[in-house]
Write an enzyme that holds these catalytic residues in place. Structure first.
Site, PDB file in Angstrom:
ATOM      1  N   ASP A   1     -31.605  30.531 -34.972  1.00 39.26           N
ATOM      2  CA  ASP A   1     -32.947  30.884 -34.491  1.00 39.26           C
ATOM      3  C   ASP A   1     -33.372  32.311 -34.818  1.00 39.26           C
ATOM      4  OD1 ASP A   1     -33.872  28.475 -33.390  1.00 39.26           O
ATOM      5  OD2 ASP A   1     -32.544  28.723 -31.677  1.00 39.26           O
TER       6      ASP A   1
ATOM      7  N   ASP B   1     -36.566  21.877 -36.113  1.00 37.34           N
ATOM      8  CA  ASP B   1     -37.056  23.210 -35.740  1.00 37.34           C
ATOM      9  C   ASP B   1     -36.628  24.285 -36.757  1.00 37.34           C
ATOM     10  OD1 ASP B   1     -36.241  21.357 -33.757  1.00 37.34           O
ATOM     11  OD2 ASP B   1     -36.504  22.800 -32.155  1.00 37.34           O
TER      12      ASP B   1
HETATM   13  N1  GLY Z   1     -36.584  25.178 -30.951  1.00 38.01           N
HETATM   14  C1  GLY Z   1     -36.419  24.622 -29.680  1.00 38.01           C
HETATM   15  C2  GLY Z   1     -37.627  23.933 -29.175  1.00 38.01           C
HETATM   16  O1  GLY Z   1     -38.588  23.731 -29.866  1.00 38.01           O
HETATM   17  O2  GLY Z   1     -37.592  23.571 -28.018  1.00 38.01           O
END
Ligand code: GLY
Length: 400
Positions: free
Chosen positions: A118, A178
């Site tokens: 992330d 994501d």
């Molecule tokens: N990247 C985690 C979410 O979208 O909840």
């Protein structure tokens, strides 16, 4: 005479609160920023007395009557700093610059974090925006180091960046949709350094994700688990969606945004076509409400008696403003306008309420019964980005 007519037309548009008249746009960016800045001023006041024990630095949500902060390791830690950069970008008020610098600096150590995919969210939204707006070379160094850290999670055999290290009993080498969002950090690092290895990793990840995450109808799986020795796909399932075969709303929005960004960075038409097909999936979905704010999962059988996800709508609106620029003749811009108009009308928190977040009604992780129908910081981030993007032309996207 012609001039008088033009002035009268402009005046009419102003009276109706239409700020970008040339495009027939219905969003009054100034008005929405005025509201948002006031709300964030309240939040900054709240932060002065908030309990930050345990390294809590950044607001995430308001849940069960509580204002919740996260530490720098949380995937959402960069959004608040990013929001402050947006205010500075829009207003050029030194007050916002100072706050943006303060909240960005708190995240500095994360540039070396190799334990998460992330870093794009955490570092690009904070330091990346800071560098774009100020040109501060210290921010540039952090962006480059973060890209190096993220690159250590790439496995050449599988061709993708590993998302999670947790739940090893469940997944071997999980990659979530994501993760498309984190590629922007890598494209930027190649631009800043001339080192194409970051770019190549991003392209490889995007290409493998097209093949392995996307279904025939252009909806996406949430999690694809790879065998890192052979590159084979072991399983496809979900963590945050309704079911393995369902279309989790935010996941569809991450893909739409991610592939639009990949097209900008590479000019590879297959990314553009995929983004357009994802948009088709979203906007032709029979469960999508008229206001274009989706329920949290397109396949939840409880629809319409299930929560919405305003964050998915905000992310999609931001993506659509950009996609519209690459898709002449499309209605993406009107769709984005409609989303913003409806968020403004029905999803905004009253001033100085709900933890002083901007948007209500997002859903974080419904299967885990966490953050259901609450304000969430990333909804606010992409909402403000969408407002800014509503005024942007193709030239404004160069190098970002
Ligand atoms: N990247 C985690 C979410 O979208 O909840």
């Amino acid at each position: 005479m012609k001039n008088i007519k033009i002035q009268a037309f402009a005046l009419t548009l102003m009276l109706y609160g239409i700020s970008s008249a040339a495009f027939g746009q219905k969003v009054n960016v100034q008005q929405q920023f005025n509201y948002a800045e006031q709300q964030t001023n309240y939040m900054l006041d709240e932060l002065k007395t908030a309990d930050t024990a345990g390294g809590l630095v950044s607001p995430r949500t308001f849940e069960n009557g509580k204002f919740k902060l996260v530490n720098t390791k949380d995937w959402t830690s960069g959004f608040f700093a990013g929001i402050l950069w947006f205010y500075y970008d829009y207003t050029r008020d030194a007050k916002w610059l100072k706050q943006a610098q303060i909240y960005t600096a708190k995240l500095t150590a994360e540039q070396f974090d190799k334990g998460t995919h992330d870093l794009g969210f955490m570092i690009y939204c904070s330091f990346g925006n800071g560098y774009r707006i100020t040109g501060d070379t210290n921010y540039r160094k952090v962006v480059i180091q973060a890209a190096k850290s993220l690159s250590t999670r790439f496995n050449a055999k599988a061709g993708v960046i590993r998302s999670w290290d947790h739940n090893k009993d469940k997944w071997t080498y999980p990659v979530i949709i994501d993760n498309m969002m984190n590629l922007e950090l890598l494209f930027e690092a190649t631009r800043l350094t001339g080192d194409s290895s970051f770019y190549k990793i991003a392209v490889s990840h995007a290409n493998h994700t097209i093949i392995n995450h996307y279904r025939a109808d252009y909806s996406s799986y949430h999690v694809v688990d790879y065998n890192p020795e052979t590159g084979a796909v072991i399983q496809k399932n979900t963590a945050q969606g309704y079911s393995d075969e369902s279309a989790w709303a935010r996941g569809q929005a991450w893909g739409l945004y991610g592939y639009t960004m990949c097209y900008r960075e590479t000019h590879d038409k297959k990314y553009l076509i995929l983004a357009q097909n994802i948009a088709k999936f979203i906007f032709s979905n029979p469960t999508l409400p008229k206001d274009l704010i989706p329920y949290w999962d397109y396949n939840d059988p409880a629809i319409p008696n299930t929560p919405h996800d305003a964050s998915a709508a905000a992310i999609a609106a931001s993506a659509l403003y950009e996609l519209a620029l690459y898709s002449p003749g499309s209605d993406y811009r009107e769709k984005a306008n409609t989303i913003l108009a409806n968020l403004n009308k029905s999803y905004k928190a009253p001033l100085n309420s709900n933890g002083d977040f901007i948007l209500l009604h997002s859903t974080g992780h419904k299967p885990a019964k966490s953050e259901i129908d609450v304000p969430i910081i990333y909804a606010d981030y992409y909402y403000l980005e969408a407002l800014l993007r509503s005024k942007m032309t193709i030239k404004d996207y160069a190098g970002r």
